[in-house]
Design an enzyme around this catalytic site. Structure first.
Site, PDB file in Angstrom:
ATOM      1  N   ASN A   1       0.799  -1.143   0.033  1.00  0.00           N
ATOM      2  CA  ASN A   1       0.249   0.149  -0.024  1.00  0.00           C
ATOM      3  C   ASN A   1       0.978   1.323   0.012  1.00  0.00           C
ATOM      4  O   ASN A   1       0.476   2.370   0.453  1.00  0.00           O
ATOM      5  CB  ASN A   1      -0.856   0.018   1.205  1.00  0.00           C
ATOM      6  CG  ASN A   1      -2.008  -1.250   1.195  1.00  0.00           C
ATOM      7  OD1 ASN A   1      -1.666  -1.993   1.842  1.00  0.00           O
ATOM      8  ND2 ASN A   1      -3.054  -1.177   0.305  1.00  0.00           N
TER       9      ASN A   1
ATOM     10  N   LYS B   1       1.275 -12.282  -3.366  1.00  0.00           N
ATOM     11  CA  LYS B   1       2.023 -11.266  -4.056  1.00  0.00           C
ATOM     12  C   LYS B   1       3.337 -11.062  -3.070  1.00  0.00           C
ATOM     13  O   LYS B   1       4.417 -10.887  -3.706  1.00  0.00           O
ATOM     14  CB  LYS B   1       1.381  -9.892  -3.939  1.00  0.00           C
ATOM     15  CG  LYS B   1       2.055  -8.889  -4.824  1.00  0.00           C
ATOM     16  CD  LYS B   1       1.752  -7.436  -4.195  1.00  0.00           C
ATOM     17  CE  LYS B   1       2.877  -6.364  -4.597  1.00  0.00           C
ATOM     18  NZ  LYS B   1       2.478  -5.132  -3.985  1.00  0.00           N
TER      19      LYS B   1
ATOM     20  N   HIS C   1      -2.692  -3.317 -10.119  1.00  0.00           N
ATOM     21  CA  HIS C   1      -2.363  -2.965 -11.413  1.00  0.00           C
ATOM     22  C   HIS C   1      -2.417  -4.079 -12.431  1.00  0.00           C
ATOM     23  O   HIS C   1      -3.119  -4.187 -13.464  1.00  0.00           O
ATOM     24  CB  HIS C   1      -1.318  -2.086 -11.485  1.00  0.00           C
ATOM     25  CG  HIS C   1      -1.167  -1.195 -10.372  1.00  0.00           C
ATOM     26  ND1 HIS C   1      -2.163   0.053 -10.500  1.00  0.00           N
ATOM     27  CD2 HIS C   1      -0.463  -0.799  -9.395  1.00  0.00           C
ATOM     28  CE1 HIS C   1      -1.881   0.947  -9.521  1.00  0.00           C
ATOM     29  NE2 HIS C   1      -0.819   0.453  -8.938  1.00  0.00           N
TER      30      HIS C   1
END
Length: 207
Positions: A66, A154, A174
């Site tokens: 983030n 991730k 994304h």
């Protein structure tokens, strides 16, 4: 109806083909250049860095959640400057780790997760190290790292790729959205399903 919905978000999907992947890789390389293929050298993004331990890489990646690479690198550098080793982070007074990483955002959450990982490691292995993971196959590394709260696919993929030199394809928000726009995964696919799909379909030599 429930069965149809399950099939709709399945990672079983025709795309992308190898040709699709190569075409996108070539298009990106034409704009940004090709990243180093020296997988044995630790990297942050596409920039070569000094080698990190696996634990360093895991914490660095948690700090990147983030926020931007630049900001998370500042947070990691600040943390390492404030504490000489991971034991001092583990036993740090309340609020001190948070203050050291505050520039990276979500400091309270990230500090709690880092401390929890350190405490779990010490309890489970008797040391503050993850170097034993280097000799394990990817699936076992994933199983060991995802036991920690806040460590998802991730984050693990980034550790495997940037620190351990494995052929992995991390999927952030994304990449997830672009993959759906390209038709590489179903529109209803989750980010984890997208990760599973692309890691099968994208050739290792261009990951």
């Amino acid at each position: 109806m429930a069965l149809r919905r399950t099939k709709a978000v399945s990672v079983v999907h025709k795309g992308p083909t190898t040709a699709d992947c190569v075409a996108v890789c070539d298009a990106l390389a034409a704009v940004h250049g090709r990243p180093s293929d020296r997988r044995h050298i630790a990297r942050v993004g596409c920039e070569l860095q000094e080698p990190h331990t696996v634990l360093d890489s895991l914490v660095r990646t948690i700090l990147s959640q983030n926020t931007t690479d630049v900001t998370s690198q500042r947070a990691f550098t600040s943390l390492k400057a404030a504490f000489p080793d991971w034991e001092s982070v583990r036993t740090a007074a309340p609020g001190t780790v948070e203050e050291a990483i505050r520039v990276g955002g979500l400091a309270d959450i990230k500090a709690a997760r880092i401390k929890a990982i350190l405490n779990s490691l010490l309890e489970q292995t008797g040391s503050l190290s993850l170097e034993h993971l280097r000799s394990l196959p990817c699936e076992q590394v994933k199983a060991e790292l995802t036991q920690f709260k806040g460590v998802g696919p991730k984050t693990v993929a980034c550790v495997l790729m940037f620190c351990m030199g494995r052929a992995e394809f991390p999927v952030d928000t994304h990449v997830w959205e672009i993959s759906k726009q390209l038709g590489w995964v179903p529109g209803a696919a989750t980010r984890e399903q997208t990760y599973e799909q692309l890691n099968v379909r994208v050739p290792d030599d261009i990951k």
